[in-house]
Design a protein around this motif. Sequence first.
Motif, mmCIF file in Angstrom:
data_model
loop_
_atom_site.group_PDB
_atom_site.id
_atom_site.type_symbol
_atom_site.label_atom_id
_atom_site.label_comp_id
_atom_site.label_asym_id
_atom_site.label_seq_id
_atom_site.Cartn_x
_atom_site.Cartn_y
_atom_site.Cartn_z
ATOM 1 N N SER A 217 0.901 -1.969 0.078
ATOM 2 C CA SER A 217 0.148 -0.300 -0.118
ATOM 3 C C SER A 217 0.688 1.048 0.054
ATOM 4 C CB SER A 217 -0.591 -0.403 1.060
ATOM 5 O OG SER A 217 -0.113 0.113 2.665
ATOM 6 N N PHE A 218 0.472 2.733 0.073
ATOM 7 C CA PHE A 218 0.939 3.953 -0.088
ATOM 8 C C PHE A 218 1.367 3.687 1.162
ATOM 9 C CE2 PHE A 218 -1.844 5.423 -3.433
ATOM 10 C CZ PHE A 218 -0.871 4.969 -4.902
ATOM 11 N N GLY A 219 0.981 3.522 2.313
ATOM 12 C CA GLY A 219 1.699 3.339 4.035
ATOM 13 C C GLY A 219 2.313 2.640 3.455
ATOM 14 N N GLU A 220 2.717 1.197 3.153
ATOM 15 C CA GLU A 220 4.122 0.907 3.027
ATOM 16 C C GLU A 220 5.417 1.100 2.528
ATOM 17 O OE1 GLU A 220 1.291 -3.578 4.544
ATOM 18 O OE2 GLU A 220 1.524 -2.813 2.922
ATOM 19 N N ARG A 221 4.662 1.337 1.197
ATOM 20 C CA ARG A 221 5.947 2.033 1.273
ATOM 21 C C ARG A 221 6.288 3.336 1.682
ATOM 22 N NH1 ARG A 221 1.969 2.469 -4.135
ATOM 23 N NH2 ARG A 221 1.846 0.827 -5.050
ATOM 24 N N ALA A 222 5.874 4.525 2.079
ATOM 25 C CA ALA A 222 6.059 5.289 2.863
ATOM 26 C C ALA A 222 6.998 5.001 3.837
ATOM 27 C CB ALA A 222 5.040 6.048 3.319
ATOM 28 N N ALA B 181 8.357 8.104 -7.531
ATOM 29 C CA ALA B 181 8.454 6.512 -8.549
ATOM 30 C C ALA B 181 8.305 5.332 -7.625
ATOM 31 C CB ALA B 181 9.428 6.270 -9.231
ATOM 32 N N LEU B 182 9.303 5.545 -6.270
ATOM 33 C CA LEU B 182 8.412 4.614 -5.624
ATOM 34 C C LEU B 182 8.179 4.762 -4.616
ATOM 35 C CD1 LEU B 182 12.589 3.671 -3.785
ATOM 36 C CD2 LEU B 182 11.561 2.039 -5.854
ATOM 37 N N LEU B 183 7.386 5.618 -4.021
ATOM 38 C CA LEU B 183 6.029 5.678 -3.224
ATOM 39 C C LEU B 183 4.551 5.152 -4.523
ATOM 40 C CD1 LEU B 183 4.199 5.958 -0.961
ATOM 41 C CD2 LEU B 183 4.449 8.504 -1.580
ATOM 42 N N ALA B 184 4.608 5.985 -5.843
ATOM 43 C CA ALA B 184 4.201 5.259 -7.173
ATOM 44 C C ALA B 184 3.461 4.131 -6.982
ATOM 45 C CB ALA B 184 4.152 6.579 -8.514
ATOM 46 N N LEU C 21 24.631 2.370 0.563
ATOM 47 C CA LEU C 21 23.952 2.376 1.752
ATOM 48 C C LEU C 21 22.680 2.312 2.666
ATOM 49 C CD1 LEU C 21 25.058 5.947 3.484
ATOM 50 C CD2 LEU C 21 25.815 3.820 4.654
ATOM 51 N N ILE C 22 22.224 2.245 1.107
ATOM 52 C CA ILE C 22 20.591 1.577 1.367
ATOM 53 C C ILE C 22 20.892 -0.620 1.364
ATOM 54 C CG2 ILE C 22 18.426 1.285 -0.230
ATOM 55 C CD1 ILE C 22 19.429 4.749 -0.430
ATOM 56 N N VAL C 23 21.870 -0.139 0.327
ATOM 57 C CA VAL C 23 22.110 -1.853 -0.146
ATOM 58 C C VAL C 23 22.072 -2.569 1.168
ATOM 59 C CG1 VAL C 23 23.031 -3.803 -1.191
ATOM 60 C CG2 VAL C 23 21.780 -1.317 -2.789
ATOM 61 N N ASP C 24 23.732 -2.354 1.711
ATOM 62 C CA ASP C 24 23.662 -3.040 3.172
ATOM 63 C C ASP C 24 22.725 -2.767 3.989
ATOM 64 O OD1 ASP C 24 26.255 -3.227 1.664
ATOM 65 O OD2 ASP C 24 27.043 -1.408 2.630
ATOM 66 N N ALA C 25 21.807 -1.800 4.028
ATOM 67 C CA ALA C 25 20.756 -1.698 5.084
ATOM 68 C C ALA C 25 19.610 -2.424 4.709
ATOM 69 C CB ALA C 25 20.574 -0.488 5.637
ATOM 70 N N LYS C 26 19.557 -2.958 3.455
ATOM 71 C CA LYS C 26 18.733 -4.061 3.233
ATOM 72 C C LYS C 26 17.424 -3.523 3.508
ATOM 73 C CE LYS C 26 20.871 -8.356 3.910
ATOM 74 N NZ LYS C 26 21.593 -7.664 4.146
ATOM 75 N N LEU C 27 16.939 -2.714 2.909
ATOM 76 C CA LEU C 27 16.090 -1.162 3.148
ATOM 77 C C LEU C 27 15.042 -1.784 2.614
ATOM 78 C CD1 LEU C 27 17.344 2.029 4.395
ATOM 79 C CD2 LEU C 27 16.440 0.946 5.995
ATOM 80 N N LEU C 28 15.246 -1.744 0.737
ATOM 81 C CA LEU C 28 14.134 -2.021 0.205
ATOM 82 C C LEU C 28 13.585 -3.336 -0.243
ATOM 83 C CD1 LEU C 28 15.151 1.305 -2.732
ATOM 84 C CD2 LEU C 28 13.515 0.769 -0.974
ATOM 85 N N PRO C 29 12.674 -3.856 -1.542
ATOM 86 C CA PRO C 29 12.787 -4.598 -1.847
ATOM 87 C C PRO C 29 13.677 -5.542 -2.543
ATOM 88 C CG PRO C 29 10.569 -3.850 -1.713
ATOM 89 C CD PRO C 29 11.472 -2.355 -1.304
ATOM 90 N N ALA C 30 13.920 -5.842 -3.160
ATOM 91 C CA ALA C 30 14.741 -6.770 -4.172
ATOM 92 C C ALA C 30 14.188 -5.588 -5.533
ATOM 93 C CB ALA C 30 14.828 -8.222 -4.148
ATOM 94 N N GLY C 31 15.016 -5.456 -5.798
ATOM 95 C CA GLY C 31 14.709 -4.857 -7.745
ATOM 96 C C GLY C 31 14.085 -3.858 -7.719
ATOM 97 N N ALA C 32 13.742 -3.320 -6.240
ATOM 98 C CA ALA C 32 13.802 -1.619 -6.302
ATOM 99 C C ALA C 32 13.952 -0.944 -7.149
ATOM 100 C CB ALA C 32 12.959 -1.482 -4.915
ATOM 101 N N LEU C 33 15.144 -0.643 -6.619
ATOM 102 C CA LEU C 33 16.222 0.242 -7.086
ATOM 103 C C LEU C 33 17.695 0.044 -7.419
ATOM 104 C CD1 LEU C 33 17.215 3.578 -7.589
ATOM 105 C CD2 LEU C 33 17.933 3.102 -4.149
#
Length: 520
Positions: free
Chosen positions: A63-68, A174-177, A199-211
């Motif tokens: 959802s938007f909230g989860e992407r937020a 883009a990611l929020l959309a 830094l974002i990859v190392d911290a595993k902040l995003l689902p695979a393939g998102a960025l």
Amino acid sequence: MAPLANLDSYLGGRWVAGTGAPALLVNPATEEPIAQIAAGGLDAPAALAHARDVGGAALAALSFGERAALLRAMSRLIHDKRDELILLGMQNGGNTRGDAKFDIDGASGTLAYYADLGDQLGDARVLVDGEAAQLGRSPRLYGTHMLSPRAGVAVHVNAFNFPAWGTFEKAACALLAGMPVISKPATATALLAHRMVQLIVDAKLLPAGALQLVCGSLGDLLDHLGGQDVLAFTGSGATGAKLRGTPRLIERNVRVNVEADSLNAAVLGPDVEPGSDTWNLFVSEVAKDLTQKTGQKCTAIRRILVPEARAAELEEALAERLAAVKTGDPTHDDVTMGPLATAAQLRDVRAGFARLRQEAEAVGGGGGSVAPLGVPAGKGFFFAPVLLRARDSAAAQVVHELEVFGPVATVLRYDGGARAAGTLVRRAEGSLVSSIYSDDRGFLAEAVRHAAPLLGRVYVGSAKVAGQTAGPGTVLPQLVHGGPGRAGGGEELGGARGLAFYMQRTALSGDRALLDAITR
Ligand code: NAP
């Protein structure tokens, strides 16, 4: 000497070294090499498939909230690592500490803003656009418009001047959309964007393939885009036109947004008395725009419109400010303005300055040459700030057509009439922003209405907002960024408006209760 670090691309969930002869990234103050990028070897179909099949699928499930929450985590991480990132901006971008903060805080701030917006949208997965309309006699038959995430990839190509903000203001929308991103920073200053993604990859902040991150060339990636993909480009008008004209993008109707050159103006109204709050605001914001980021800001004031009767006093006030600027290696505490970002930039600024001199004379700052502080003799891409005065504002051509992307601005005298000011603003054939400083409502209304069709944003500077604004050069996520004509014809940000580029608007008609169930 230790071998130079190669800035690898992040593709398909791993760091991948490029191929071919590497490009050197240097410290623009000292010309010392700091990293390299081997530009070639991108497997574009694999990167696109990873984004569409893995990243896109994961984002679409949220959802938007989860992407937020993803955006919030990125914003916090960037803020936490601010000190390290500032040093990279100083080292690779020639930024002063303040310039580097401006870029990095712009990134974390925009991510935080879009995280707040996503929180407000909460559990929603689609957006309703505008009011529903009754379509027939029966109140049951309704029509509405729904926005849903495009089932493709957002390809982002960024300019050298804002490696942090440029990368993450685009990624935030883009990611929020709900679209996965493949982002390409400009090669010369890629160090900062590369580290932020690391830094974002190392911290595993995003689902695979998102960025995914491309350091170096996009290769033939644009030749593999389809009708659900989008391309958002920031850079020179010439590159923007070339990319927009890529046959595949035309054939497949790929959505393209271009943010390009801009000859922004600042207008001083005839009511503004020297020494008044509005006058002081004008002087300080023009002086700031001349030197912040060494004038390498797409929103920087290039043309300074002043009523004839105030021109001499204004030139004197600005020249005084410029005389106080200390140009040099930004790691030195005294330095208030760093070098241009690259040798090519210095060449372009010198050449552009020479062209401006055909129709303008220097009234402050000299001819751009400078002995920079704290720099080995003969090193660095330095150009001192210069204020020019056009000999004839109406007859001048170059000043309205050539964006000299450095610490150079030109005073244009006008007769004090709102229409005359608006007409000069319009001469640039499309700008990102222009500012008008006045407390006279009649003047403002006429000048703004006349100039607005040629502008993406108008900043109104007046006594009541003095001391409360960041000035026209600061792009705010709440307001649209982009401009018509020469500025590229694009539009980014602007709150929820910024999501629309990454979403498909679909008209729905039918029983109102059923439509409500679909769009809820
Ligand atoms: P640029 O030379 O046009 O490069 C912009 C980006 O395009 C870079 O990432 C560059 O990559 C890439 N690029 C160049 N040729 C390409 C190609 N054939 N295919 C794919 N990508 C390609 O512009 P710049 O010198 O970085 O930026 C300065 C300009 O940007 C100024 O004119 C400024 O006004 C404009 N700008 C506009 C905005 C805005 O929001 N409107 C913001 C900032 C800057 P490489 O670096 O690898 O070549």
